[in-house]
Design an enzyme around this catalytic site. Sequence first.
Site, PDB file in Angstrom:
ATOM      1  N   ASP A  22       0.888  -1.167  -0.098  1.00 36.61           N
ATOM      2  CA  ASP A  22       0.223  -0.076  -0.048  1.00 36.61           C
ATOM      3  C   ASP A  22       1.054   1.355  -0.011  1.00 36.61           C
ATOM      4  OD1 ASP A  22      -2.765   1.272   0.121  1.00 36.61           O
ATOM      5  OD2 ASP A  22      -1.942   1.933   2.051  1.00 36.61           O
ATOM      6  N   SER A  23       0.362   2.280  -0.593  1.00 34.20           N
ATOM      7  CA  SER A  23       1.113   3.687  -0.405  1.00 34.20           C
ATOM      8  C   SER A  23       1.518   3.974   0.966  1.00 34.20           C
ATOM      9  CB  SER A  23       0.432   4.602  -1.263  1.00 34.20           C
ATOM     10  OG  SER A  23      -0.937   4.921  -0.628  1.00 34.20           O
TER      11      SER A  23
ATOM     12  N   CYS B 175     -10.953   3.508  -2.416  1.00 41.58           N
ATOM     13  CA  CYS B 175      -9.732   3.801  -2.032  1.00 41.58           C
ATOM     14  C   CYS B 175      -9.596   3.213  -0.498  1.00 41.58           C
ATOM     15  CB  CYS B 175      -9.723   5.405  -1.802  1.00 41.58           C
ATOM     16  SG  CYS B 175      -8.605   5.994  -0.831  1.00 41.58           S
ATOM     17  N   THR B 176      -8.628   2.820  -0.031  1.00 37.49           N
ATOM     18  CA  THR B 176      -8.535   2.098   1.372  1.00 37.49           C
ATOM     19  C   THR B 176      -8.960   2.911   2.505  1.00 37.49           C
ATOM     20  OG1 THR B 176      -6.370   2.242   1.299  1.00 37.49           O
ATOM     21  CG2 THR B 176      -7.173   0.139   0.571  1.00 37.49           C
ATOM     22  N   HIS B 177      -9.234   4.192   2.410  1.00 46.41           N
ATOM     23  CA  HIS B 177      -9.304   5.071   3.453  1.00 46.41           C
ATOM     24  C   HIS B 177     -11.100   5.323   3.563  1.00 46.41           C
ATOM     25  CE1 HIS B 177      -5.095   6.551   3.393  1.00 46.41           C
ATOM     26  NE2 HIS B 177      -5.313   7.044   4.231  1.00 46.41           N
TER      27      HIS B 177
ATOM     28  N   CYS C 103      -3.795  -1.073  -2.648  1.00 50.64           N
ATOM     29  CA  CYS C 103      -3.906   0.503  -2.769  1.00 50.64           C
ATOM     30  C   CYS C 103      -4.781   0.419  -4.308  1.00 50.64           C
ATOM     31  CB  CYS C 103      -2.692   1.191  -2.975  1.00 50.64           C
ATOM     32  SG  CYS C 103      -2.683   2.938  -3.477  1.00 50.64           S
TER      33      CYS C 103
ATOM     34  N   THR D 114      -5.099   3.221  -6.196  1.00 53.43           N
ATOM     35  CA  THR D 114      -4.398   3.907  -7.125  1.00 53.43           C
ATOM     36  C   THR D 114      -3.228   2.972  -7.653  1.00 53.43           C
ATOM     37  OG1 THR D 114      -4.696   6.010  -5.510  1.00 53.43           O
ATOM     38  CG2 THR D 114      -2.937   5.917  -7.365  1.00 53.43           C
TER      39      THR D 114
ATOM     40  N   GLU E 233      -7.198  10.761   7.430  1.00 55.27           N
ATOM     41  CA  GLU E 233      -6.097  10.733   8.288  1.00 55.27           C
ATOM     42  C   GLU E 233      -6.028  11.590   9.589  1.00 55.27           C
ATOM     43  OE1 GLU E 233      -2.468  10.330   6.277  1.00 55.27           O
ATOM     44  OE2 GLU E 233      -3.391   8.472   5.310  1.00 55.27           O
TER      45      GLU E 233
ATOM     46  N   TYR F 284      -0.174   8.661  -3.018  1.00 56.90           N
ATOM     47  CA  TYR F 284       0.043   8.332  -4.314  1.00 56.90           C
ATOM     48  C   TYR F 284      -1.289   8.910  -5.265  1.00 56.90           C
ATOM     49  CZ  TYR F 284       3.622   4.400  -3.635  1.00 56.90           C
ATOM     50  OH  TYR F 284       4.769   3.929  -3.453  1.00 56.90           O
ATOM     51  N   GLY F 285      -2.213   9.116  -4.644  1.00 59.30           N
ATOM     52  CA  GLY F 285      -3.337   9.385  -5.189  1.00 59.30           C
ATOM     53  C   GLY F 285      -3.449  10.666  -6.050  1.00 59.30           C
TER      54      GLY F 285
END
Lengths: 247, 247
Positions: free
Chosen positions: A7-8, A180-182, A70, A72, A150, A39-40
């Site tokens: 992952d980023s 997106c993993t977030h 990720c 992206t 975040e 990275y996005g």
Amino acid sequence: MRVGVFDSGIGGLTVVKSLLENKLFEEIIYFGDTARVPYGIKDKSTIIRYAIEAVEFFKNFELDLIIVACNTVSAHALSEMREASSCPVIGVVEAGILATANALKDKNSNILILGTKATINSKAYEIGLNAEGFKNLQAKATGLFVPIVEEEIYSGEILDATMKHYFKEIQKPDAIILGCTHFPLISDALQSYFSKESILIHSGDAIVEYLEKRFEFSKKYKETKLEFFASESPEALKNISKKWLNI
Amino acid sequence: MRVGVFDSGIGGLTVVKSLLENKLFEEIIYFGDTARVPYGIKDKSTIIRYAIEAVEFFKNFELDLIIVACNTVSAHALSEMREASSCPVIGVVEAGILATANALKDKNSNILILGTKATINSKAYEIGLNAEGFKNLQAKATGLFVPIVEEEIYSGEILDATMKHYFKEIQKPDAIILGCTHFPLISDALQSYFSKESILIHSGDAIVEYLEKRFEFSKKYKETKLEFFASESPEALKNISKKWLNI
């Protein structure tokens, strides 16, 4: 089975959580490129360069599989990673497309794809969903959700204003791809905004489904050994993983 | 005089704008580390590593001076850059402290320092302002302003909600240090939130004042030659610079 999860940054831990819950691996080696996250907002060529470096890093381990957590990277660099890797590489985008197709019986379903600017610009989800027969697609780059999550903001005025900003022209969807993993961390806010009936496609669950259905993963391991690596602050990553994964 | 201007991305163009308006240099070589931006969420050791790489890059040019336009780098890596560089290196933090001291006659003035997480954690502004005799300081990491500005949002509900979130316990300041190159773009919103009478300290203007007062820069050049370099998408940087700098 020993898997590398790339992952980023820290977001890929939401994918690791699904892998742990489903006991699919004996060992998970996680690498987060925390020194260069996010990275996005970056270019395709930069994303490919960083992704190939991750493959090189994973060559220090004898892996059976690499999972790209990720979105992206999955959208932009999967074929380049496969060329560089000696083990198979799978990504959350192809898994998310399959999970969406399995979840929606009606091909006229309205699907909302959310992701970073780079993921949405790639049109990777749209191309895959079109191939599965879905044409009623809306895609929206919602990059601000990443720094908001975040800052550990999962509800409230900032998120409400941001959703209103992004979604003013978006129709109520039957399914939302959390590309997106977030984004799983703001699932409740998204369902409050649209509808509790909207189906959410989560990258972690999608990868598990993909491994079970496409690769016929069936063996379950009693325990999964976890190792964490990061290009900056591996200790911080370990601390967050304890909180997110309850380990 | 040929100067190198270093920033983590595009934000440093707000500093270049001030340098151009004041005609202090014959040639400006700008380097933005766009492939690894943002720095404000990163660790001191990573910031130092990237900053030293920027010094190495600038060795390709015969520079008379390096200006660090990024507050995060200025707060964390200035001494390391000086060690690595064969020409002088100055940063926006020391310039901002001097500009604040010059702007405020009353040492009891209430100063609000805004910056990225890394800048605020460094306490660089607080240490410098304390040394100048100012004790009435408030510091707040306002990292979300960076991606908000990058989405070209300079007013409206998202920004209002974000200011409310960050500033709920902040007292009305006499001066606000815009301790990140992105923040001048939301000057109006900040002054609407607090007071039009609050003095704003802008890194670009502060650097000009610093060069004129501390280094006795007085020569003015008719034209300034500009060159732009970036670790990703130099063309995108050039296009933004045309818009921001009216060139």
